[in-house]
Write a protein that holds these residues in place. Structure first.
Motif, PDB file in Angstrom:
ATOM      1  N   ALA A 169      52.402 -27.469  -9.754  1.00  0.00           N
ATOM      2  CA  ALA A 169      52.402 -26.230  -9.339  1.00  0.00           C
ATOM      3  C   ALA A 169      51.758 -25.965 -10.320  1.00  0.00           C
ATOM      4  O   ALA A 169      52.077 -26.692 -11.836  1.00  0.00           O
ATOM      5  N   ASP A 170      50.472 -24.953 -11.283  1.00  0.00           N
ATOM      6  CA  ASP A 170      49.971 -25.037 -11.983  1.00  0.00           C
ATOM      7  C   ASP A 170      50.212 -23.385 -12.275  1.00  0.00           C
ATOM      8  O   ASP A 170      49.969 -22.220 -11.694  1.00  0.00           O
ATOM      9  N   PHE A 171      50.827 -22.831 -13.698  1.00  0.00           N
ATOM     10  CA  PHE A 171      50.640 -21.844 -14.181  1.00  0.00           C
ATOM     11  C   PHE A 171      49.383 -21.193 -14.790  1.00  0.00           C
ATOM     12  O   PHE A 171      50.033 -21.690 -15.899  1.00  0.00           O
ATOM     13  N   ILE A 172      48.827 -20.162 -14.083  1.00  0.00           N
ATOM     14  CA  ILE A 172      47.594 -19.605 -15.240  1.00  0.00           C
ATOM     15  C   ILE A 172      48.116 -18.741 -15.802  1.00  0.00           C
ATOM     16  O   ILE A 172      47.511 -18.785 -16.681  1.00  0.00           O
ATOM     17  N   ARG A 173      48.482 -17.769 -15.291  1.00  0.00           N
ATOM     18  CA  ARG A 173      48.915 -16.386 -15.999  1.00  0.00           C
ATOM     19  C   ARG A 173      50.052 -15.625 -15.248  1.00  0.00           C
ATOM     20  O   ARG A 173      50.541 -15.635 -14.049  1.00  0.00           O
ATOM     21  N   PRO A 174      50.834 -14.767 -15.731  1.00  0.00           N
ATOM     22  CA  PRO A 174      52.124 -14.220 -15.778  1.00  0.00           C
ATOM     23  C   PRO A 174      51.699 -13.403 -14.749  1.00  0.00           C
ATOM     24  O   PRO A 174      50.831 -12.815 -14.781  1.00  0.00           O
TER      25      PRO A 174
ATOM     26  N   VAL B 156      43.322 -15.493  -9.494  1.00  0.00           N
ATOM     27  CA  VAL B 156      44.291 -16.239  -9.743  1.00  0.00           C
ATOM     28  C   VAL B 156      45.621 -16.508 -10.471  1.00  0.00           C
ATOM     29  O   VAL B 156      45.372 -16.981 -11.803  1.00  0.00           O
ATOM     30  N   MET B 157      46.219 -16.284 -10.151  1.00  0.00           N
ATOM     31  CA  MET B 157      48.243 -15.953 -10.841  1.00  0.00           C
ATOM     32  C   MET B 157      48.649 -17.572 -11.492  1.00  0.00           C
ATOM     33  O   MET B 157      49.022 -18.480 -12.264  1.00  0.00           O
TER      34      MET B 157
END
Length: 131
Positions: free
Chosen positions: A55-60, A95-96
């Motif tokens: 997973a890539d966590f982009i925004r909270p 996209v989060m």
């Protein structure tokens, strides 16, 4: 598929804890398989199981954010297929988080990986073509 962020998904920093995302993605996987195969796929001898997840966590994501999980198959191999999923804020379109999961077809009777059944392969191909 729309998902509800639960109060216990939120950590002390006020955003969804990284471990909770995988539960949301699991919901998306099950919904996707129901859309592709219909009900009862869980009763088959050959089932898809998770072999790898990244997973890539982009925004909270915060409690109360309107979130939808999008799921698509992006690669079909011999024994495995790869799902691409995104957690999207439905108000902003942002996209989060995005996730790539390798699913391996596994025989519950033989207890080993097996080729993707023709029926599953064809169902995924039809679904992804929009049929």
């Amino acid at each position: 598929m729309p998902v509800q962020v639960r109060f216990n998904d939120v950590d002390r920093f006020g955003h969804v804890n990284n471990t909770a995302y995988f539960s949301l993605y699991d919901l998306g996987k099950v919904e996707y398989m129901h859309a592709v195969l219909g009900g009862g796929f869980e009763q088959a001898d050959v089932v898809p199981v998770v072999a790898n997840v990244n997973a890539d966590f982009i925004r909270p994501i915060f409690y109360g954010d309107p979130i939808e999980i999008e799921t698509a198959t992006v690669h079909l191999g011999h024994k495995s297929f790869r799902l691409f999923q995104r957690a999207v804020n439905t108000e902003t379109g942002a996209v989060m988080c995005q996730c790539s999961t390798t699913m391996v077809c596994f025989s519950l009777t033989a207890q080993e990986s097996v080729d993707i059944p023709t029926s599953l392969r064809e169902a995924i191909e039809r679904y992804e073509r929009g049929e």
